[in-house]
Design a protein around this motif. Structure first.
Motif, PDB file in Angstrom:
ATOM      1  N   ASN A 158      16.211  33.229 -21.422  1.00  0.00           N
ATOM      2  CA  ASN A 158      16.896  32.561 -20.335  1.00  0.00           C
ATOM      3  C   ASN A 158      17.441  33.283 -19.121  1.00  0.00           C
ATOM      4  O   ASN A 158      17.345  32.979 -17.834  1.00  0.00           O
ATOM      5  N   ASN A 159      17.596  34.472 -19.380  1.00  0.00           N
ATOM      6  CA  ASN A 159      18.056  35.262 -18.624  1.00  0.00           C
ATOM      7  C   ASN A 159      17.240  36.424 -17.913  1.00  0.00           C
ATOM      8  O   ASN A 159      17.282  36.965 -17.074  1.00  0.00           O
ATOM      9  N   GLY A 160      15.995  36.444 -18.937  1.00  0.00           N
ATOM     10  CA  GLY A 160      14.853  37.324 -18.267  1.00  0.00           C
ATOM     11  C   GLY A 160      15.171  38.824 -18.722  1.00  0.00           C
ATOM     12  O   GLY A 160      14.534  39.797 -18.000  1.00  0.00           O
ATOM     13  N   ASP A 161      16.211  39.036 -19.555  1.00  0.00           N
ATOM     14  CA  ASP A 161      16.438  40.815 -19.615  1.00  0.00           C
ATOM     15  C   ASP A 161      16.967  40.854 -21.029  1.00  0.00           C
ATOM     16  O   ASP A 161      17.094  39.842 -21.754  1.00  0.00           O
ATOM     17  N   ALA A 162      17.193  42.058 -21.406  1.00  0.00           N
ATOM     18  CA  ALA A 162      17.770  42.224 -22.819  1.00  0.00           C
ATOM     19  C   ALA A 162      19.325  42.544 -22.818  1.00  0.00           C
ATOM     20  O   ALA A 162      19.627  43.012 -21.567  1.00  0.00           O
ATOM     21  N   ARG A 163      19.769  42.137 -23.711  1.00  0.00           N
ATOM     22  CA  ARG A 163      21.242  41.987 -23.637  1.00  0.00           C
ATOM     23  C   ARG A 163      21.849  42.238 -25.129  1.00  0.00           C
ATOM     24  O   ARG A 163      20.893  42.722 -26.093  1.00  0.00           O
ATOM     25  N   ARG A 164      23.030  42.432 -25.474  1.00  0.00           N
ATOM     26  CA  ARG A 164      23.362  42.810 -26.507  1.00  0.00           C
ATOM     27  C   ARG A 164      24.378  41.653 -27.195  1.00  0.00           C
ATOM     28  O   ARG A 164      25.316  40.855 -26.567  1.00  0.00           O
ATOM     29  N   THR A 165      24.540  41.512 -28.525  1.00  0.00           N
ATOM     30  CA  THR A 165      25.401  40.726 -29.252  1.00  0.00           C
ATOM     31  C   THR A 165      25.927  41.561 -30.461  1.00  0.00           C
ATOM     32  O   THR A 165      25.494  42.224 -31.031  1.00  0.00           O
ATOM     33  N   SER A 166      27.136  40.904 -31.123  1.00  0.00           N
ATOM     34  CA  SER A 166      27.693  41.388 -32.229  1.00  0.00           C
ATOM     35  C   SER A 166      27.097  40.772 -33.487  1.00  0.00           C
ATOM     36  O   SER A 166      26.411  39.903 -33.177  1.00  0.00           O
ATOM     37  N   ILE A 167      27.203  41.629 -34.591  1.00  0.00           N
ATOM     38  CA  ILE A 167      26.851  41.100 -35.701  1.00  0.00           C
ATOM     39  C   ILE A 167      27.527  39.771 -36.137  1.00  0.00           C
ATOM     40  O   ILE A 167      26.975  39.006 -36.708  1.00  0.00           O
ATOM     41  N   GLY A 168      28.982  39.816 -35.792  1.00  0.00           N
ATOM     42  CA  GLY A 168      29.762  38.881 -36.249  1.00  0.00           C
ATOM     43  C   GLY A 168      29.266  37.565 -35.571  1.00  0.00           C
ATOM     44  O   GLY A 168      29.058  36.379 -36.024  1.00  0.00           O
ATOM     45  N   SER A 169      28.821  37.673 -34.263  1.00  0.00           N
ATOM     46  CA  SER A 169      28.355  36.360 -33.611  1.00  0.00           C
ATOM     47  C   SER A 169      27.021  35.663 -34.118  1.00  0.00           C
ATOM     48  O   SER A 169      26.740  34.699 -34.178  1.00  0.00           O
ATOM     49  N   GLY A 191      32.015  43.893 -35.583  1.00  0.00           N
ATOM     50  CA  GLY A 191      31.851  43.853 -33.974  1.00  0.00           C
ATOM     51  C   GLY A 191      30.769  44.966 -33.635  1.00  0.00           C
ATOM     52  O   GLY A 191      30.427  45.212 -32.534  1.00  0.00           O
ATOM     53  N   ASP A 192      29.971  45.472 -34.510  1.00  0.00           N
ATOM     54  CA  ASP A 192      28.885  46.322 -34.028  1.00  0.00           C
ATOM     55  C   ASP A 192      27.819  45.482 -33.183  1.00  0.00           C
ATOM     56  O   ASP A 192      27.768  44.155 -33.556  1.00  0.00           O
ATOM     57  N   GLN A 193      27.104  46.042 -32.383  1.00  0.00           N
ATOM     58  CA  GLN A 193      26.387  45.377 -31.445  1.00  0.00           C
ATOM     59  C   GLN A 193      24.692  45.705 -31.952  1.00  0.00           C
ATOM     60  O   GLN A 193      24.387  46.647 -32.298  1.00  0.00           O
ATOM     61  N   LEU A 194      23.963  44.762 -31.484  1.00  0.00           N
ATOM     62  CA  LEU A 194      22.685  44.402 -31.644  1.00  0.00           C
ATOM     63  C   LEU A 194      21.929  44.069 -30.061  1.00  0.00           C
ATOM     64  O   LEU A 194      22.527  43.409 -29.715  1.00  0.00           O
TER      65      LEU A 194
END
Length: 372
Positions: free
Chosen positions: A25-36, A16-19
Motif C-alpha cells: 500500500n505504501n510501495g516501500d519496505a517498513r518495519r514492525t515489531s514481533i508483538g504487532s 519489541g524486536d523489529q522485522l
C-alpha cells in the motif's frame, strides 16, 4: 547495507524486536515489531488446535466463551441436573478470527438457552434449548460479522423423547399437541372404538352395532329395522307403522280407521264388579272400561236411582259411555253419569210402566274430555 546472513544472531526474541516488512500500500519496505505481528496472527488466524473448556454451571448461568486461541473452541457443560435457563456469551467480535468454530455440548437438559452475540451482527440457526447429551456448533464469518449454525442435533420436546423411549399409546398422546380424545391408538383394520363422537362421516359400506346417533340427518333410508329404536320427538310423515305399541299417542289431526279396524281398549284394560245390598250401593273398579252388575232390588216405574263408581282412572270432565248390555228388560232403562276426579255418579232410570227387580249389567268406557 549488510545482507541478512551478515547480521548478528538474535537468540532471545522480545515483542519489541523489529522485522522488515514490505508494504504494497505504501510501495516501500517498513518495519514492525514481533508483538504487532503476533497480534495480527491472533486476530486473523486461529491456531489449528482444539481448546476445551469444562464448566459445571448452575441454573441461570452466564458463561463467556474465551477469546479464541485456536480454531475450535469446545464449551463442555456438565451441570448436576436439568437447568431451566442459561446463557453462553460469544467472544467479542473484534477478537474473533475468521472461521472460528464454537462447539457447545451439554450432559444435562438446558430448557431455555440464550446465545449472546457480544458485538456480532447476527447468529443464524441458533438453538434455543439443548437436550441432555446433545450439542450445537456455530462458525464465525468475518466479512458479515455473523455466526452460522453448522451442526445442530435435533432437539425433541420431552414428550417426544418419552415416546421414542417407550412408544405406548399414552406416551404418544402426551407427545401430541393437537390430539382429541383419549385411549388406545387405532389402526385401519377392524378397530374397536369406545363411545366415539364422529362428525360428518362418509361411509360407503359397513356394519354398525348399537350406534348412538345424536340428531342425525339420515336422508332417504333404503331399509332397516327400527323395532328396538328409542326416539324422542321424532317427526314422521305418512309412516306405515303396522302393529304399533306404546304408552301414549297424541295427535293434532284426525285419527282415521279404514277397513274393519276398531278403536277401543285391549284385553287387560277392563274389569268387572257386582253391586251389593241395593241399587244405590257404591262400587269400586279402577279400570278404563268394565262391567257393573247392579243389585236386583226393585226400581219403581219412572224412578231414578244413583250410585257412586269409585275409579282412579276418571278425571274431572271425563265422559262415561254406558250401555245396558244384558240382564233384565231391554229398552227399559236410561243411563247417564257425571264425573269428578276419581269417581263418577251413575244415574239409572226405569222408563217402563211398572216396577222392575232386575240385576242388569251395565258396560262402561271412560273417554278423556276437556273443556278447553
Amino acid at each position: 547495507m549488510p545482507t541478512i546472513n551478515q547480521l548478528p544472531v538474535l537468540n532471545v526474541i522480545s515483542s519489541g524486536d523489529q522485522l522488515p516488512v514490505y508494504s504494497p500500500n505504501n510501495g516501500d519496505a517498513r518495519r514492525t515489531s514481533i508483538g504487532s505481528l503476533l497480534t495480527f496472527f491472533q486476530q486473523s488466524f486461529a491456531s489449528p488446535t482444539l481448546s476445551v473448556n469444562l464448566f459445571v454451571p448452575g441454573n441461570g448461568f452466564n458463561i463467556t466463551v474465551p477469546t479464541p486461541v485456536s480454531n475450535d473452541q469446545w464449551m463442555l457443560l456438565q451441570p448436576a441436573g436439568t437447568l431451566a435457563t442459561g446463557t453462553i456469551t460469544l467472544p467479542l467480535n473484534t477478537d474473533v478470527p475468521d472461521g472460528t468454530t464454537v462447539l457447545i455440548t451439554t450432559t444435562q437438559e438446558i430448557t431455555s438457552l440464550t446465545i449472546a452475540l457480544n458485538g456480532a451482527t447476527a447468529i443464524y440457526g441458533a438453538v434455543t434449548s439443548l437436550a441432555a447429551g446433545t450439542a450445537t456448533a456455530i462458525r464465525f464469518y468475518q466479512p458479515t460479522n455473523s455466526w452460522y449454525q453448522i451442526i445442530a442435533n435435533t432437539v425433541y420436546a420431552a414428550g417426544i423423547q418419552t415416546f421414542l423411549a417407550t412408544p405406548s399409546s399414552a406416551n404418544l398422546r402426551t407427545a401430541m399437541t393437537d390430539e382429541t380424545g383419549t385411549g388406545l391408538l387405532v389402526f385401519a383394520t377392524s378397530p374397536t372404538l369406545t363411545t366415539p363422537i364422529i362428525t360428518n362421516p362418509t361411509v360407503s359400506t359397513g356394519t354398525f352395532t348399537s350406534p348412538a346417533l345424536v340428531t342425525p340427518a339420515l336422508g332417504t333410508v333404503a331399509s332397516g329395522v327400527i323395532s328396538a329404536c328409542t326416539s324422542t320427538s321424532m317427526v314422521m310423515v305418512t309412516p306405515v307403522i303396522g302393529a304399533a305399541t306404546g304408552t301414549s299417542l297424541s295427535t293434532t289431526g284426525n285419527q282415521v280407521i279404514t277397513g274393519t279396524g276398531k278403536q277401543g281398549y285391549a284385553t287387560g284394560a277392563g274389569g268387572v264388579v257386582t253391586q251389593l245390598t241395593s241399587k244405590a250401593t257404591a262400587v269400586t273398579l279402577s279400570k278404563s272400561t268394565g262391567q257393573i252388575t247392579l243389585n236386583a232390588a226393585a226400581l219403581a216405574a219412572s224412578t231414578t236411582v244413583s250410585f257412586t263408581l269409585t275409579n282412579t282412572v276418571i278425571e274431572a270432565g271425563d265422559i262415561l259411555v254406558m250401555n245396558h248390555i244384558s240382564g233384565g228388560t231391554a229398552g227399559s232403562y236410561l243411563l247417564n253419569a257425571q264425573s269428578v276426579a276419581g269417581s263418577a255418579s251413575i244415574n239409572v232410570r226405569n222408563i217402563s210402566l211398572g216396577s222392575l227387580s232386575e240385576a242388569i249389567v251395565i258396560a262402561f268406557a271412560v273417554i278423556k274430555a276437556v273443556s278447553a
